[in-house]
Design an enzyme around this catalytic site. Structure first.
Site, PDB file in Angstrom:
ATOM      1  N   GLY A  86     -27.273   7.792 -59.989  1.00  0.00           N
ATOM      2  CA  GLY A  86     -27.784   8.719 -60.992  1.00  0.00           C
ATOM      3  C   GLY A  86     -29.280   8.931 -60.860  1.00  0.00           C
ATOM      4  O   GLY A  86     -29.863   8.664 -59.810  1.00  0.00           O
ATOM      5  N   LEU A 122     -30.616  11.764 -60.712  1.00  0.00           N
ATOM      6  CA  LEU A 122     -30.493  12.602 -59.518  1.00  0.00           C
ATOM      7  C   LEU A 122     -31.695  13.530 -59.335  1.00  0.00           C
ATOM      8  O   LEU A 122     -32.272  14.021 -60.301  1.00  0.00           O
ATOM      9  CB  LEU A 122     -29.202  13.425 -59.607  1.00  0.00           C
ATOM     10  CG  LEU A 122     -27.920  12.603 -59.786  1.00  0.00           C
ATOM     11  CD1 LEU A 122     -26.707  13.524 -59.874  1.00  0.00           C
ATOM     12  CD2 LEU A 122     -27.738  11.597 -58.650  1.00  0.00           C
ATOM     13  N   HIS A 158     -30.751  13.773 -53.735  1.00  0.00           N
ATOM     14  CA  HIS A 158     -29.298  13.678 -53.964  1.00  0.00           C
ATOM     15  C   HIS A 158     -28.652  15.051 -53.802  1.00  0.00           C
ATOM     16  O   HIS A 158     -27.558  15.176 -53.266  1.00  0.00           O
ATOM     17  CB  HIS A 158     -29.013  13.176 -55.392  1.00  0.00           C
ATOM     18  CG  HIS A 158     -29.522  11.805 -55.673  1.00  0.00           C
ATOM     19  ND1 HIS A 158     -30.622  11.566 -56.449  1.00  0.00           N
ATOM     20  CD2 HIS A 158     -29.075  10.591 -55.264  1.00  0.00           C
ATOM     21  CE1 HIS A 158     -30.830  10.264 -56.537  1.00  0.00           C
ATOM     22  NE2 HIS A 158     -29.920   9.639 -55.817  1.00  0.00           N
ATOM     23  N   GLN A 198     -26.081  -5.107 -57.187  1.00  0.00           N
ATOM     24  CA  GLN A 198     -27.046  -4.953 -56.089  1.00  0.00           C
ATOM     25  C   GLN A 198     -28.486  -5.160 -56.547  1.00  0.00           C
ATOM     26  O   GLN A 198     -29.414  -5.041 -55.749  1.00  0.00           O
ATOM     27  CB  GLN A 198     -26.873  -3.604 -55.401  1.00  0.00           C
ATOM     28  CG  GLN A 198     -27.330  -2.384 -56.198  1.00  0.00           C
ATOM     29  CD  GLN A 198     -26.965  -1.099 -55.507  1.00  0.00           C
ATOM     30  OE1 GLN A 198     -25.800  -0.693 -55.482  1.00  0.00           O
ATOM     31  NE2 GLN A 198     -27.942  -0.419 -54.915  1.00  0.00           N
TER      32      GLN A 198
END
Ligand code: PAF
Length: 281
Positions: A31, A33, A37, A61
């Site tokens: 997200g 973005l 992206h 992560q």
């Protein structure tokens, strides 16, 4: 554009497309973005009948809790950008939906995951492999799209794909930059006005180092980039490594490889930025 939150909804939407004989492309994202992206979605749109985008800030992560907590979340703006880019299915799950049980899988990703980001962010690439492999199992895409800003991530995902035996094409897409050269990143919004004005020097120095490299050694070029960036009191290089573009092992001499890339991580104030440049391709 169909927005789905559950794995079942996602699978059944993709199944309908498959049954109609359509090819499926996947763009995994966290997200927040931006144009970078969008370039992945645009490429995916051109090359596939159905475009699936996942928007999920993957906790496994993040090796830094504060980074996870403050990671930008802009769901409504993300949906608007995706709808305008011709995305067909957006998958926006909760953490519980993706990880109903803790994911205890440990991937052996080899040397590509041990150097650079792997050394600085222990566990990071295992978390990336966990989420990306889950997404590949859910969507079973023909192609998946990743930005080259995260250069090492692509090498790690290729390794995971090889080990897990996924049958799909990994499509690397070029870095998208701001007009002043700064690589687009969801983390750029964390830069205050002053640091934002300094940050483009990273890309400038990398660019200039390509010419410099024509008449200097790998070691001298490494020093030129590191010293050039560190000359700004606002910035500190965490690492600059000139590596083989496939194995990610450091090169000692320009003739060691036909594909040579310089990868940098810089703290600009307290914002960690990454970028890279190809010397030989
Ligand atoms: O590059 C990213 O945004 C993330 O690492 C990815 C590939 C979406 C996995 O969470």
């Amino acid at each position: 554009m169909l927005t789905v939150q559950t794995v079942n909804e996602l699978k059944s939407a993709v199944k309908s497309a498959r049954e109609a004989g359509k090819s499926v492309g996947l763009v995994p994202t966290m997200g927040a973005l931006h144009e970078g992206h969008k370039s992945l979605v645009d490429r995916c749109r051109k090359e596939n009948d159905v475009v699936v985008v996942s928007v999920f800030v993957n906790p496994t992560q993040f090796n830094n809790k504060e980074d996870l907590r403050t990671y930008p979340r802009t769901e409504e703006a993300d949906k608007a950008l995706l709808a305008a880019s011709g995305c067909d299915i957006v998958f926006m799950p909760t953490v519980e939906e993706v990880y109903p049980e803790p994911d205890t899988r440990v991937f052996s990703l080899g040397k590509v995951a041990e150097v650079m980001e792997g050394a600085m962010r222990p566990g990071h690439f295992n978390g990336v492999a966990q989420i990306v492999s889950k997404l590949f199992m859910m969507v079973e895409p023909d192609r998946a799209y990743f930005g080259e800003k995260d250069f090492q991530q692509i090498a790690v995902i290729r390794e995971m794909v090889k080990q897990e035996g996924f049958n799909l094409e990994i499509v690397p897409c070029p870095i998208v930059r701001e007009a002043d050269g700064l690589a687009k990143s969801s983390r750029n919004v964390r830069l205050d006005a002053h640091h934002r004005s300094i940050a483009p020097n990273i890309a400038r120095i990398l660019r200039e180092s390509v010419d410099f490299a024509k008449s200097h050694s790998v070691e001298e070029t490494c020093a030129m980039v590191t010293d050039g960036i560190n000359a700004y009191p606002e910035m500190e290089v965490e690492y600059y490594q000139i590596v083989d573009g496939i194995t990610l092992m450091p090169v000692a001499d320009w003739s060691d490889s036909n594909y040579v890339v310089g990868c940098v991580t810089v703290y600009c104030g307290d914002v960690r930025l990454i970028d890279n440049i190809a010397y030989k391709k």
